[in-house]
Design a protein around this motif. Structure first.
Motif, short mmCIF file in Angstrom:
data_model
loop_
_atom_site.label_atom_id
_atom_site.label_comp_id
_atom_site.label_asym_id
_atom_site.label_seq_id
_atom_site.Cartn_x
_atom_site.Cartn_y
_atom_site.Cartn_z
N GLU A 101 1.23 -10.37 52.94
CA GLU A 101 1.20 -8.91 53.11
C GLU A 101 0.29 -8.23 52.07
OE1 GLU A 101 5.72 -8.02 54.85
OE2 GLU A 101 5.27 -7.80 52.71
N ARG A 102 0.19 -8.83 50.90
CA ARG A 102 -0.61 -8.26 49.81
C ARG A 102 -1.99 -8.90 49.70
NH1 ARG A 102 4.33 -7.75 49.62
NH2 ARG A 102 5.40 -5.98 48.63
N ASP A 103 -2.31 -9.81 50.64
CA ASP A 103 -3.62 -10.50 50.64
C ASP A 103 -3.85 -11.25 49.34
OD1 ASP A 103 -5.94 -11.30 51.92
OD2 ASP A 103 -7.13 -9.64 51.11
N TRP A 104 -2.82 -11.91 48.86
CA TRP A 104 -2.90 -12.61 47.57
C TRP A 104 -3.21 -14.11 47.70
CZ3 TRP A 104 1.88 -10.43 44.41
CH2 TRP A 104 1.57 -9.12 43.99
N ASP A 105 -3.25 -14.63 48.95
CA ASP A 105 -3.54 -16.06 49.08
C ASP A 105 -4.85 -16.44 48.38
OD1 ASP A 105 -1.25 -16.37 50.54
OD2 ASP A 105 -2.22 -16.79 52.45
N GLN A 106 -5.81 -15.52 48.42
CA GLN A 106 -7.12 -15.79 47.80
C GLN A 106 -7.03 -16.08 46.30
OE1 GLN A 106 -9.53 -12.10 47.47
NE2 GLN A 106 -7.67 -10.98 48.07
N PHE A 107 -5.97 -15.59 45.66
CA PHE A 107 -5.83 -15.80 44.21
C PHE A 107 -5.01 -17.05 43.87
CE2 PHE A 107 -5.80 -11.01 44.62
CZ PHE A 107 -7.13 -10.85 44.28
N HIS A 108 -4.54 -17.75 44.88
CA HIS A 108 -3.53 -18.79 44.65
C HIS A 108 -3.95 -20.21 45.01
CE1 HIS A 108 0.00 -15.66 44.73
NE2 HIS A 108 -0.83 -15.48 43.74
N PRO A 109 -5.12 -20.68 44.55
CA PRO A 109 -5.35 -22.13 44.66
C PRO A 109 -4.34 -22.84 43.76
CG PRO A 109 -7.08 -21.11 43.34
CD PRO A 109 -6.22 -19.99 43.87
N ASN A 134 -8.80 -20.64 57.33
CA ASN A 134 -7.96 -21.17 56.26
C ASN A 134 -6.66 -20.38 56.10
OD1 ASN A 134 -7.75 -23.14 54.20
ND2 ASN A 134 -7.89 -21.47 52.71
N LYS A 135 -6.77 -19.05 56.27
CA LYS A 135 -5.58 -18.23 56.09
C LYS A 135 -4.54 -18.52 57.17
CE LYS A 135 -6.51 -14.21 54.44
NZ LYS A 135 -6.87 -12.76 54.37
N GLU A 136 -5.01 -18.67 58.40
CA GLU A 136 -4.08 -19.02 59.47
C GLU A 136 -3.46 -20.38 59.23
OE1 GLU A 136 -5.85 -16.76 63.40
OE2 GLU A 136 -6.88 -18.53 62.63
N ASN A 137 -4.32 -21.30 58.78
CA ASN A 137 -3.84 -22.64 58.51
C ASN A 137 -2.71 -22.61 57.48
OD1 ASN A 137 -3.94 -25.46 58.81
ND2 ASN A 137 -5.03 -25.62 56.86
N GLU A 138 -2.94 -21.88 56.41
CA GLU A 138 -1.95 -21.79 55.35
C GLU A 138 -0.64 -21.21 55.88
OE1 GLU A 138 -0.05 -22.30 51.97
OE2 GLU A 138 -1.92 -23.15 52.67
N THR A 139 -0.78 -20.19 56.69
CA THR A 139 0.40 -19.56 57.28
C THR A 139 1.27 -20.60 57.96
OG1 THR A 139 -0.91 -17.59 57.67
CG2 THR A 139 1.17 -17.77 58.86
N PRO A 175 4.32 -2.50 45.65
CA PRO A 175 4.30 -1.96 47.02
C PRO A 175 2.98 -2.34 47.70
CG PRO A 175 4.08 -0.20 45.40
CD PRO A 175 4.36 -1.44 44.64
N VAL A 176 3.07 -2.70 48.98
CA VAL A 176 1.91 -3.25 49.69
C VAL A 176 0.70 -2.33 49.59
CG1 VAL A 176 0.99 -3.89 51.96
CG2 VAL A 176 3.28 -4.64 51.28
N HIS A 177 0.91 -1.04 49.78
CA HIS A 177 -0.25 -0.14 49.84
C HIS A 177 -0.99 -0.04 48.51
CE1 HIS A 177 2.84 2.45 48.14
NE2 HIS A 177 1.91 3.29 47.78
N ARG A 178 -0.30 -0.40 47.42
CA ARG A 178 -0.98 -0.34 46.12
C ARG A 178 -1.42 -1.71 45.63
NH1 ARG A 178 2.26 2.84 41.81
NH2 ARG A 178 0.20 2.86 40.82
N ALA A 179 -0.72 -2.77 46.05
CA ALA A 179 -1.00 -4.10 45.52
C ALA A 179 -1.99 -4.88 46.38
CB ALA A 179 0.32 -4.89 45.42
N TYR A 180 -2.28 -4.37 47.57
CA TYR A 180 -3.08 -5.14 48.53
C TYR A 180 -4.43 -5.60 47.95
CZ TYR A 180 -5.13 -6.67 52.90
OH TYR A 180 -5.69 -7.45 53.88
#
Lengths: 145, 145, 145, 145
Positions: free
Chosen positions: A31-39, B3-8, B117-122
């Motif tokens: 939800e926070r698009d943080w996967d990019q920071f988490h290798p 990659n993101k879908e894969n991780e999901t 909060p998502v809107h600030r941490a995204y």
């Protein structure tokens, strides 16, 4: 009731699974698009930091008894929060490494049962296989690892 | 599939609960009369040692990708074993501290949702509250802790 | 000048001895009557905490180059402070354990020279003795330890 | 002579400088062509591993007295070796980060003197600035950091 019986009786109150924790955490990060920071190694550094924060609560305390009877309510909450952070880092790390942590744990228990047979490990702080020899690396182990 | 879908899609394969792991570990230790060696700080030192063993696998590796594609099968098994050791130490530590870890984790998630909060941490690596100011302690955080 | 030559050229600018650091730290603690809080394991927990704080600076950074070229001036100062904290904890720990750290380091170098002879260790990430065999514990080592 | 006086008297026996340790280590690594394996984060992971090995010696020990009177000669040597490994990792890390560690340590002492003035910090385990208030993060500190 002595201390050993008392300890026997302590249980966690919930049936929370590791998979559920993984899922909540994964959704939280996505939800926070943080996967990019988490290798993997970045999450591992995070875990080291969280372990450090947990250790800081227990320094300068002298001996600490089972059940933390001398901790204030606030300190106990803080301990629970830092333990949670370590757990979240670990579960996240396992996910990012594609390591099936709940399955790995059961396999590790089987290894530990072989490594520390009850009749040889009972009441002993050293690994059974090394108890009568000078241990090269000085390691002792009573957690079955 | 990117990659993101894969991780999901990565999930743990078992429904293992923290309470079940605690119980297996507690029985294991009781059978060997090891409770006497496990006051909280001693278990915490053990956990620090286990984290160190996990870290040693990841040193001198350079960047490590999600899913550990460059690790050998043996290395992956080893990673799973060391992660298991960290988890076992942590669960044992929680038990010895009488900290209800599965409940504490859920409460920590609630705190993290308020804090990030998502809107600030995204998509941001810094804590939302500090992103526009010089952080006194230089901390960054993207795991919601 | 290539990177390797450049690295060769980096030196610390002071002749600070470990004994001087120990002495300053000991006086600092004695003036504040803090010896009572510093049995060996309590100082070790402190060190674990300081290592955690250092690790937190390096998480979520991705690959970090030699010389920290992408760190801000503030971040570099912060790194120096946290490294100093680790060093102070370690020197204090050695003092409280009555371990002659500067002498122990030289002895360790001798061991490392025996363990990693140049002709066998050159350019190799694994311990020379294990490079051709599957390592049971998966450890690699290129720091001579 | 009481314990406090005794502690006061413990000194390191050598005048080893941090720069000399850095140099010996740098030559050791260069002779083996190991610089390629030592970007900052890889050395930091190594340090975490070494801290873990040191922690493992102190687990399951219960309370440990100043001077390690209950440790065997072999255990004391082992402690010195693991402390040396932590120091070597730290010095190597500082070099690879181009952080002037001996200078940074002195600057940190100045900060600590400001942060913990004797008249306020004397005999107190909490930071002077927070001693009368509930600390948000529960941290205590008696090493001046």
């Amino acid at each position: 009731m002595n201390n050993k019986e008392n300890e026997t009786g302590y249980k966690f109150s919930s049936d929370q699974t590791l998979e559920k924790i993984r899922e909540i955490q994964a959704v939280f990060c996505r939800e926070r698009d943080w996967d990019q920071f988490h290798p993997p190694r970045d999450v591992l550094f995070d875990m080291v930091g969280e372990v450090g924060e947990l250790a800081e609560i227990f320094r300068f305390k002298g001996h600490v008894e089972v059940g933390l009877p001398e901790f204030s309510k606030e300190e106990r909450v803080h301990v629970g929060q830092e333990m949670s952070d370590v757990l979240l880092s670990l579960v996240r790390l396992a996910e990012r490494c594609h390591i099936d942590l709940p399955t790995a744990v059961l396999q590790k228990f089987e290894l530990n049962r072989e490594k520390y047979p009850v009749h040889r490990a009972y009441g002993k702080i050293n690994k059974p296989s090394t108890e009568n020899t000078a241990e090269k690396d000085g390691k002792t182990d009573t957690t079955g690892k």
